[in-house]
Design a protein around this motif. Structure first.
Motif: not given
Length: 447
Positions: A182, A198, A209, A211, A222, A225, A229, A234, A236-237, A250
């Protein structure tokens, strides 16, 4: 020499001392020339050579330079970052001694603050001590001198700095093994200097996760990330602003949820949550805690139960499976909304949820005036003394109090026993945060 002393050319003083106690935050306690010294890395019963870090008027802070006489409970820390990273403070103490120390803290607080003692000490609740942490916040900092981005907890000695760690054994395994990856991900982003933290949250089937970014992300960032993910599983937020601005990047609609089964199947519920929602950090301990809470509360088919500081309905919904009616009260609108949604998803019609600031006087509202057979309290660190100014009523026969801070529990226990006429029937500690000095506990009060 520690970083805090790096500007001084004078040698850091080293002294020999006997460690006579363990402090509430897991440091050894010594006395040097009559002054208390809190010694990081020292254990009760040891003789150490210590190095002074900081001097204060009434106490000093120090670190262990050498252990001259070892405690029989000292063990080799599993994590190579122990002592530098501030995420854990007790990895050098064996598990049995850790939980015993926490029970001593609780007992001392009951006696000193609440002037009460439980009629029965419950066996400590323990669970898997590694890979247990499913929720938390990681700090992020680009460090030019190291040529990389550091991701992790703050340093134990210098909380301004992020500890240089490569993995973490207490985090959910999907995350703990990927700390360095990460950091590499963030280090390769255009926004490497604009991501301060994070947050992470794990459900039963997904890990998210979040960010936090101080500037808009480039399309390249973007895409990076999203690719990360997908590659590591993961969700991803992104968080460009406050909590309300958190949104998924995603996949489009990630789902975080966990199941509770306190009755071995009959009470099964599933709770959905958002990544920044409060959930109990330790999933295994949450299940054990839930079973003990149900045992102590002893919900019966005709009972009306009030659950204060209810959050997502972690206790409310399993209780609803066994009683006539339960009402959960919580101060955060989002949590109350999601708790009601969870009740509907689980087909539970006898649970209601209300928004109320429980640190303000609510005695005039309807739910506070009603008779309740039983009460469950799960307050934050500040405790529930504001609520106990007007609750419980004479009709309440039994209270289960779940606490994350022994001092506020002890204070509130004194209120319940000495002002409301309850008996502290039982109490015990729960190892919600193994290898840390954090004390989680549960108590039963009876008329």
């Amino acid at each position: 020499m520690s970083r805090s002393n790096s500007r001084s050319r004078a040698p850091v003083p080293e002294l020999e001392a006997d460690i006579t106690d363990l402090s509430h935050d897991g440091r050894g306690v010594a006395r040097v020339d009559g002054k208390a010294v809190f010694v990081a890395g020292a254990l009760e019963g040891e003789r150490v050579r210590l190095r002074i870090r900081k001097r204060h008027r009434h106490f000093d802070e120090a670190e262990v330079a050498e252990v001259l006489s070892r405690s029989p409970h000292r063990v080799e820390p599993k994590c190579p970052h122990f002592g530098q990273c501030g995420g854990c403070s007790l990895q050098h103490l064996d598990a049995t001694a850790q939980i015993a120390a926490k029970q001593r803290v609780l007992a001392d607080n009951f006696a000193r603050i609440g002037k009460v003692e439980p009629a029965q000490w419950l066996p400590p609740l323990v669970d898997e001590p590694w890979g247990y942490r499913r929720k938390g916040r990681l700090s992020v900092r680009a460090v030019a001198k190291k040529g990389r981005v550091l991701v992790g907890f703050r340093e134990e000695a210098n909380p301004r700095y992020v500890a240089d760690i490569r993995h973490c054994d207490v985090l959910h395994p999907a995350l703990g093994s990927r700390i360095e990856l990460i950091g590499d991900l963030v280090g390769a982003m255009d926004a490497a200097a604009d991501i301060p933290q994070i947050e992470f949250a794990a459900g039963d089937d997904a890990v998210a996760l979040v960010f936090r970014h101080m500037q808009p992300l480039s399309e390249r960032d973007r895409e990076a990330l999203i690719a990360f993910g997908k590659a590591h599983g993961f969700a991803i937020y992104l968080q460009p602003g406050g909590v309300s601005g958190v949104h998924p990047l995603w996949p489009e609609a990630p789902r975080l949820a966990f199941k509770l089964s306190p009755g071995g199947g009959a009470d099964d519920v599933e709770l959905e949550f958002q990544p920044l929602d409060f959930v109990q950090v330790n999933a295994g301990m949450n299940r054990r805690m839930m079973a003990r809470a149900m045992e102590l509360l002893d919900p019966q088919p005709g009972d009306r139960v009030l659950d204060l500081f209810c959050g997502l309905g972690n206790f409310t919904l399993p209780i609803a499976r066994r009683v006539a009616e339960v009402v959960g009260v919580e101060g955060e609108h989002g949590l109350v909304s999601r708790a009601a949604d969870n009740a509907r998803r689980n087909g539970i019609a006898n649970a209601g949820f209300l928004v109320a600031n429980l640190f303000e006087d609510q005695r005039g509202v309807d739910w506070a005036r009603q008779p309740w057979d039983k009460l469950l309290l799960d307050p934050p660190r500040a405790g529930a003394d504001q609520v106990l100014a007007y609750l419980p009523h004479k009709t309440t026969r039994r209270i289960v109090y779940v606490s994350c801070h022994p001092a506020s529990l002890a204070r509130d226990a004194g209120i319940l026993v000495n002002q409301h006429g309850f008996r502290l029937g039982a109490a015990g500690v729960m190892d919600m945060f193994p290898h840390t000095a954090h004390v989680e506990s549960i108590a039963l009060f009876e008329r």
